[in-house]
Write an enzyme that holds these catalytic residues in place. Structure first.
Site, PDB file in Angstrom:
ATOM      1  N   CYS A  71       0.315  -2.980  15.389  1.00 32.00           N
ATOM      2  CA  CYS A  71       0.414  -2.650  13.964  1.00 32.00           C
ATOM      3  C   CYS A  71      -0.186  -3.747  13.091  1.00 32.00           C
ATOM      4  CB  CYS A  71       1.875  -2.420  13.598  1.00 32.00           C
ATOM      5  SG  CYS A  71       2.102  -2.040  11.853  1.00 32.00           S
TER       6      CYS A  71
ATOM      7  N   CYS B 111       5.891  -7.696   7.055  1.00 31.75           N
ATOM      8  CA  CYS B 111       6.954  -7.196   7.937  1.00 31.75           C
ATOM      9  C   CYS B 111       7.410  -8.342   8.827  1.00 31.75           C
ATOM     10  CB  CYS B 111       6.425  -6.049   8.802  1.00 31.75           C
ATOM     11  SG  CYS B 111       7.714  -5.194   9.745  1.00 31.75           S
TER      12      CYS B 111
ATOM     13  N   GLU C  95       0.819  -1.198   0.000  1.00 31.87           N
ATOM     14  CA  GLU C  95       0.000   0.000   0.000  1.00 31.87           C
ATOM     15  C   GLU C  95       0.860   1.258   0.000  1.00 31.87           C
ATOM     16  OE1 GLU C  95      -2.616  -1.022   3.242  1.00 31.87           O
ATOM     17  OE2 GLU C  95      -3.973  -2.003   1.861  1.00 31.87           O
TER      18      GLU C  95
ATOM     19  N   CYS D 174      -1.521   5.391   9.882  1.00 40.04           N
ATOM     20  CA  CYS D 174      -0.375   4.643  10.406  1.00 40.04           C
ATOM     21  C   CYS D 174      -0.824   3.331  10.998  1.00 40.04           C
ATOM     22  CB  CYS D 174       0.308   5.378  11.552  1.00 40.04           C
ATOM     23  SG  CYS D 174       1.010   6.924  11.127  1.00 40.04           S
TER      24      CYS D 174
ATOM     25  N   CYS E 104       5.366  -5.703  16.122  1.00 36.36           N
ATOM     26  CA  CYS E 104       4.753  -4.667  16.951  1.00 36.36           C
ATOM     27  C   CYS E 104       3.276  -5.030  17.146  1.00 36.36           C
ATOM     28  CB  CYS E 104       4.895  -3.300  16.284  1.00 36.36           C
ATOM     29  SG  CYS E 104       6.598  -2.886  15.886  1.00 36.36           S
TER      30      CYS E 104
ATOM     31  N   CYS F  53       3.576   8.255   1.496  1.00 32.18           N
ATOM     32  CA  CYS F  53       3.927   7.273   2.510  1.00 32.18           C
ATOM     33  C   CYS F  53       4.138   5.942   1.789  1.00 32.18           C
ATOM     34  CB  CYS F  53       2.807   7.186   3.551  1.00 32.18           C
ATOM     35  SG  CYS F  53       3.134   5.983   4.824  1.00 32.18           S
TER      36      CYS F  53
HETATM   37  N1  SAH Z   1       8.641  -0.121  10.452  1.00 26.87           N
HETATM   38  C1  SAH Z   1       8.782   1.297  10.450  1.00 26.87           C
HETATM   39  C2  SAH Z   1       7.858   2.016   9.499  1.00 26.87           C
HETATM   40  C3  SAH Z   1       6.423   1.592   9.418  1.00 26.87           C
HETATM   41  S1  SAH Z   1       5.320   2.001  10.719  1.00 26.87           S
HETATM   42  C4  SAH Z   1       8.627   1.830  11.845  1.00 26.87           C
HETATM   43  O1  SAH Z   1       8.290   1.073  12.751  1.00 26.87           O
HETATM   44  O2  SAH Z   1       8.879   2.998  12.064  1.00 26.87           O
HETATM   45  C5  SAH Z   1       5.079   3.735  10.663  1.00 26.87           C
HETATM   46  C6  SAH Z   1       4.673   4.320  12.004  1.00 26.87           C
HETATM   47  O3  SAH Z   1       3.327   3.940  12.365  1.00 26.87           O
HETATM   48  C7  SAH Z   1       5.539   3.848  13.147  1.00 26.87           C
HETATM   49  O4  SAH Z   1       5.862   4.913  13.970  1.00 26.87           O
HETATM   50  C8  SAH Z   1       4.623   2.882  13.875  1.00 26.87           C
HETATM   51  O5  SAH Z   1       5.003   2.696  15.203  1.00 26.87           O
HETATM   52  C9  SAH Z   1       3.305   3.552  13.720  1.00 26.87           C
HETATM   53  N2  SAH Z   1       2.148   2.683  13.946  1.00 26.87           N
HETATM   54  C10 SAH Z   1       2.072   1.347  13.770  1.00 26.87           C
HETATM   55  N3  SAH Z   1       0.842   0.908  14.060  1.00 26.87           N
HETATM   56  C11 SAH Z   1       0.120   1.984  14.435  1.00 26.87           C
HETATM   57  C12 SAH Z   1      -1.250   2.183  14.817  1.00 26.87           C
HETATM   58  N4  SAH Z   1      -2.104   1.170  14.857  1.00 26.87           N
HETATM   59  N5  SAH Z   1      -1.644   3.432  15.092  1.00 26.87           N
HETATM   60  C13 SAH Z   1      -0.797   4.477  15.007  1.00 26.87           C
HETATM   61  N6  SAH Z   1       0.485   4.347  14.643  1.00 26.87           N
HETATM   62  C14 SAH Z   1       0.947   3.113  14.364  1.00 26.87           C
END
Ligand code: SAH
Length: 347
Positions: free
Chosen positions: A117, A110, A90, A335, A114, A103
């Site tokens: 996410c 991945c 995406e 995000c 996390c 973005c």
């Molecule tokens: N792997 C990288 C980039 C992708 S995530 C990283 O971790 O930075 C991009 C951003 O979205 C990161 O800061 C991540 O922590 C945040 N993120 C992930 N899931 C989220 C959610 N459900 N709500 C808000 N931010 C989230």
């Protein structure tokens, strides 16, 4: 057949020499591929018909197609993008008054876990190639011109995947995006966002790139961070800090900490204190990101008081704090929401 975009400029020169053409053709073809983002040899109008036919016989240009386009009420556009092998990633266009931010995804799925996410629910299928990263940027650039009458201004590697786990191609793509003979975009308008892999942060600092770095911190308390980002047991906050300080000594730009606040997880005074102490150790600022639900119960509770308290305490300590509005969450483009649909199509 070989994808012509896996060839370097030098490779292209040798190829043209081997078929009795001037090496100057390499410059022309490079420009069509990397500056104009053309996907067919037929469009390379400054080459002879014969040469175009020759190229068509020897190479392919792998396609990338928009599989589904969704527009949010707030102007955000989410593209479900289909790669040549049918996998989906995406890419999101986020407009503000003056800017258009792309973005971009760096991996299909991945390998990190996390808990908050959506992308983490997908297995990592594969890394994206340089051309696949560039094609996403070019796509958003075209959309920005069509819908907002301006080229894209900023690029963030905050889509699917961990950019530093696809290091070679991410750096290769950044070079093509920023070089004048490529897309000619400014390095300082590119942000690489990482969940924190110290060795790779140091490596990126060594490149001669002035890109910005964002770190998904979410907690400056080791135990809490290890719970919500379990892979991070391998990378202590101390080691991460050391790599950030190294980054700053080389690149000189402030680090952005990305941070969500969840009730019962990181909303205590001691969580705020830990963040302040962490921030003070390296020039940095904090982006408080509103959590976008992915249907994981324990993250679904906000604590409005804690959100205000975080901002207040950070400011009191002279740490810049920004409260990020969530964009595009009505179309699952915000995000951490990416890949819900690709997840469905993989099952
Ligand atoms: N792997 C990288 C980039 C992708 S995530 C990283 O971790 O930075 C991009 C951003 O979205 C990161 O800061 C991540 O922590 C945040 N993120 C992930 N899931 C989220 C959610 N459900 N709500 C808000 N931010 C989230």
């Amino acid at each position: 057949m070989k994808d012509i975009r896996t060839l370097s400029r030098e490779d292209l020169k040798s190829y043209f020499q081997s078929i009795g053409e001037s090496p100057f053709r390499a410059k022309q073809v490079y420009e069509w591929l990397w500056n104009k983002n053309k996907h067919s040899f037929e469009e390379m109008t400054n080459l002879s018909k014969k040469l175009r036919a020759h190229l068509t016989k020897d190479f392919v240009i792998l396609p990338l197609a928009v599989d589904r386009l969704q527009k949010s009420k707030d102007g955000t556009i989410k593209n479900g993008v289909k790669l040549h092998d049918g996998l989906l990633v995406e890419s999101v266009l986020i407009p503000t008054k003056k800017r258009t931010t792309a973005c971009i995804s760096s991996q299909v799925g991945c390998s990190l876990n996390c808990q908050f996410c959506a992308t983490a629910r997908l297995k990592r299928m594969r890394n994206l190639e340089i051309a696949e990263i560039i094609d996403q940027v070019a796509l958003i650039d075209r959309q920005s011109k069509i819908y907002f009458n301006r080229p894209l201004t900023n690029i963030v590697f905050m889509g699917m995947g961990e950019p530093l786990m696809n290091y070679k191609n991410v750096v290769g793509a950044i070079r093509k995006i920023t070089r004048p003979e490529g897309m000619g975009k400014a390095e300082r308008r590119i942000t690489v966002s990482t969940s924190g892999i110290p060795k790779m942060i140091k490596m990126l600092a060594e490149e001669d790139l002035k890109v910005k770095l964002a770190l998904s911190l979410h907690s400056a308390v080791e135990k809490t961070r290890n719970e919500i980002m379990p892979f991070s047991v391998r990378f202590s906050l101390e080691k991460i800090m050391e790599s950030l300080q190294y980054w700053h000594s080389k690149v000189k730009s402030k680090i952005t900490f990305e941070y969500c606040i969840w009730k019962g997880i990181n909303d205590r005074e001691e969580d705020i204190k830990a963040l302040v102490n962490y921030c003070k150790r390296v020039p940095s600022k904090v982006n408080l990101i509103r959590y976008n639900s992915i249907g994981e119960g324990k993250f679904d509770h906000r604590n409005l008081y804690a959100e205000e308290r975080y901002a207040e305490v950070l400011e009191k300590n002279n740490i810049t704090v920004m409260v990020r509005k969530s964009r595009g969450n009505d179309i699952d483009a915000a995000c951490g929401q990416l890949a819900n649909r690709s997840a469905e199509s993989l099952n």
